[in-house]
Design an enzyme around this catalytic site. Structure first.
Site, PDB file in Angstrom:
ATOM      1  N   ASP A 154      -5.135  28.280  80.254  1.00  0.00           N
ATOM      2  CA  ASP A 154      -6.343  28.436  81.058  1.00  0.00           C
ATOM      3  C   ASP A 154      -7.528  28.808  80.169  1.00  0.00           C
ATOM      4  O   ASP A 154      -7.365  29.299  79.058  1.00  0.00           O
ATOM      5  CB  ASP A 154      -6.144  29.518  82.121  1.00  0.00           C
ATOM      6  CG  ASP A 154      -5.826  30.879  81.514  1.00  0.00           C
ATOM      7  OD1 ASP A 154      -4.966  30.922  80.613  1.00  0.00           O
ATOM      8  OD2 ASP A 154      -6.411  31.897  81.932  1.00  0.00           O
ATOM      9  N   GLU A 155      -8.708  28.541  80.681  1.00  0.00           N
ATOM     10  CA  GLU A 155      -9.967  28.986  80.064  1.00  0.00           C
ATOM     11  C   GLU A 155     -10.047  28.659  78.570  1.00  0.00           C
ATOM     12  O   GLU A 155     -10.370  29.522  77.742  1.00  0.00           O
ATOM     13  CB  GLU A 155     -10.154  30.492  80.310  1.00  0.00           C
ATOM     14  CG  GLU A 155     -10.244  30.835  81.790  1.00  0.00           C
ATOM     15  CD  GLU A 155     -10.402  32.310  82.079  1.00  0.00           C
ATOM     16  OE1 GLU A 155      -9.955  33.123  81.244  1.00  0.00           O
ATOM     17  OE2 GLU A 155     -10.954  32.658  83.136  1.00  0.00           O
TER      18      GLU A 155
END
Length: 700
Positions: A154-155
């Site tokens: 993620d991210e």
């Protein structure tokens, strides 16, 4: 209702990790509330071997024997175990070391690796292999409990930044997909486990590109969303269902660590509303998916930090009451007053678990009955003390006689400074006592480094501030100053006046009238008459509205502007409103009836539940209201935060109704603002039962 194969709880161990002894107390309780397994994110607390030993946080990590004890308990509880190792972003704990600087995508940022570098890929795969090996060895014959492995992903904020990635000719989306597909394939082929990854990096990717990467045949997405008001669109879920088998999509809400990076008190309202929103989304998703008899699962994430470099969020013991409430909500597929009341009693709360602790920030005074409750009580008490201390620092006393200018010149009124110093010394002793109690409470709950970090972050800076203020006060007293002011004549600044007992919101009324007179002269006779009549009627209505609600006010400054802090009501008036609410909701016979209970029952579940019926006739402002007025008030209440959704959340409607019943002045000031030309003071905001308004009426 949706059928879930798994209901997992996320253990984020990368900050203030709990002791194994504490987890042995907590996990059976989680199981009793519906938990079926754990998503475990070790990061730098995992006991990596010699080749990766640089990654281990030597001040706070688990020994191999600790991991074995934890997994043995999971085996006894028949908990599914899903280890999580970040494979792309959030690798600060590795890339912060000089040895791995060259593996960064951006030389100045330690967030994510360059996916083109084979050495970077090998680093990630080695970490995964060590974690899988220990888990498989510990679970042994219970291998069915270890079926999934989470690769994070993620991210990943920095893609296609380094020369290698740009030279590859791949787009950002292609670079991401090729890397996570490679990692997922490794987990499938070498360890025979099912990979899971966070979904956020897939949200803007073309479905055809995902299919072409073969990721959909290897990994399962976990859709995460932590806002109390759901914002992901149904079109996105349709997109997922077109790429991934519907029964292989996971969903994730949160029970802590998603409100603010430095939030230390876990708000039930935020996480409960997020969980309830997810229940509706999962139900609709399953109903819209043909032949989907069961969803993969739902995870309650609990983040200890926003990232490796961030400060600590809420400690795990502080969040346990909210975690248990959210777990039962998922198990029962709904949240009711009865669930809230029953769980509160089981956890030992004398009243309901606070719905909004930022308003009801009162620490429990009795013993509670959930693991780590002493830490919970200590944090509440220390946070209340912090808030009180910050209020004191901004008080008229400190700002008036111990400002930075006073202490730099060592000149002020010794008599006043002596009183300030005495109060500061009290705060110093209370902070020291609170620190000692907190350390004792954490003794068998958190590894020592975690409690030390929390104290360094939250308490010790305030204690040092107290010590500095006392030292300054002693220096000022040693000067034997004869004056109560500091360069008053030279600066032309009058000595602050005590506002105690003064009708705060009617201060400088004459200034506003002089301003109105100036405007009248500019408009001519006819226009002036109209303006004068409007001003007089507005002032008359405002005075009539607040004349029963003007209490003690104190003057201060907010962003350089003069303001007054006002109490909305006396304790007697609040008690009278509470009795009326309890009576109107048939709760008057219950000794447990309180404002929050009654407001909850008065507003039925559903959208737009606050109606004219709820406010009509409660006070002069709503004596004979129109729907247009109520809509305007709701809109003004919502626009306190422009990012909020278009309708009020349930807890906001409860707050609005509370304000309308107790004192509608804030609603008037929010709706009929000075920016729109109304001659009322500017409204800055509220904290509990106090409001902050402009110090004078009108504009001068």
């Amino acid at each position: 209702m949706a059928v879930l194969e798994h209901r997992l709880v996320h253990l984020d161990l990368k900050g203030a990790p709990p002791t194994i002894q504490y987890l042995q107390e907590l996990l059976p309780l989680l199981k009793s509330c519906g938990c079926t397994g754990l998503l475990i994110e070790y990061e730098d607390t995992f006991p990596f071997g010699e080749d990766l030993s640089l990654l281990v946080n030597k001040s706070a990590y688990y020994r191999e024997s600790d991991i074995r004890s934890l997994l043995q308990l999971c085996s006894e509880l028949d908990f599914a175990v899903v280890p999580l190792v970040q494979c792309f972003g959030h690798l600060e704990y590795a890339l912060k070391h000089e040895k791995y600087f060259h593996l960064r995508e951006c030389a100045q940022y330690p967030n994510n690796i360059c996916p083109i570098l084979q050495e970077a890929v090998d680093l990630v795969l080695s970490m995964i292999d060590e974690v899988v090996a220990l888990h498989q060895a510990c679970l042994g014959s219970k291998s069915h409990l270890l079926r999934h492995f989470h690769i994070g992903a993620d991210e990943v904020y920095f893609l296609r930044r380094c020369p290698n990635c740009r030279a590859s000719g791949q787009t950002e989306h292609q670079l991401f997909l090729s890397h996570v597909t490679r990692v997922a394939n490794h987990i499938v082929t070498k360890h025979s486990l099912q990979p899971i990854l966070w979904d956020d990096m897939l949200r803007q990717v073309d479905p055809e590109l995902i299919r072409a990467s073969k990721l959909s045949s290897l990994a399962q997405p976990m859709v995460w969303h932590y806002a109390s008001q759901f914002q992901l669109k149904s079109e996105y879920f349709n997109k997922l269902a077109s790429v991934f088998p519907p029964d292989q999509v996971w969903f994730a809400g949160s029970f802590r660590g998603s409100v603010a990076a430095n939030c230390q008190i876990t708000p039930l309202y935020h996480h409960s509303e997020n969980t309830q929103a997810w229940l509706g989304v999962m139900r609709d998703y399953q109903q819209a998916s043909a032949n989907c008899k069961q969803l993969a699962g739902f995870v309650l994430t609990g983040w200890q930090r926003y990232d490796h470099m961030a400060c600590l969020c809420e400690l795990l013991p502080v969040s346990v009451p909210v975690l248990l409430t959210c777990l039962v909500t998922v198990r029962e597929f709904g949240f009711t007053v009865d669930i809230h009341s029953k769980l509160s009693r089981q956890m030992g709360f004398p009243d309901l678990l606070p719905w909004n602790p930022f308003v009801q920030n009162l620490p429990p005074t009795n013993e509670l009955s959930f693991p780590g409750w002493r830490v919970y009580v200590c944090v509440y008490k220390l946070q209340a003390l912090r808030n009180e201390f910050f209020t004191f620092l901004n008080s008229d006393w400190v700002q008036g006689w111990m400002s930075a200018r006073h202490t730099s010149r060592l000149l002020s009124s010794p008599a006043v400074v002596e009183k300030i110093s005495s109060q500061v010394d009290r705060y110093r002793h209370e902070l020291s006592a609170g620190e000692a109690a907190f350390k004792a409470a954490c003794d068998s709950v958190l590894l020592p480094a975690g409690s030390e970090e929390w104290l360094d972050q939250q308490i010790r800076p305030l204690r040092r501030k107290c010590e500095k203020m006392i030292a300054n006060a002693n220096q000022i007293a040693a000067q034997r100053a004869d004056s109560d002011t500091i360069d008053e004549a030279a600066d032309g600044n009058p000595k602050p006046q005590d506002l105690t007992g003064t009708p705060a919101s009617l201060r400088h009324f004459e200034d506003a009238m002089l301003d109105a007179g100036t405007r009248i002269r500019r408009l001519g006779f006819k226009g002036g008459c109209v303006l004068l009549l409007s001003v007089m009627l507005s002032f008359a209505f405002y005075w009539h509205l607040i004349s029963k609600h003007v209490f003690e006010g104190r003057r201060g400054r907010y962003k350089g502007a003069p303001v007054v802090i006002k109490s909305l009501a006396t304790p007697e008036q609040l008690e009278r409103v509470q009795r009326g609410l309890c009576k109107s909701t048939d709760l008057q016979e219950s000794h447990r009836c309180n404002m929050r209970d009654a407001l909850w029952k008065r507003l039925p579940l559903g959208e737009d539940t606050l109606t004219l019926y709820d406010v009509r006739g409660e006070n002069d402002f709503f004596r004979c209201p129109s729907q247009r007025l109520l809509d305007a008030v709701k809109e003004a209440f919502r626009l306190r935060d422009p990012e909020k959704p278009k309708r009020l959340l349930r807890n906001e409607e409860m707050s609005l109704l509370f304000t309308a019943l107790v004192n509608p002045e804030p609603l008037l000031l929010m709706t009929f603002t000075s920016e729109k030309g109304w001659p009322f003071p500017r409204y800055y905001g509220a904290c509990g039962r106090f409001i902050v308004v402009e110090h004078r009426l009108g504009t001068t």
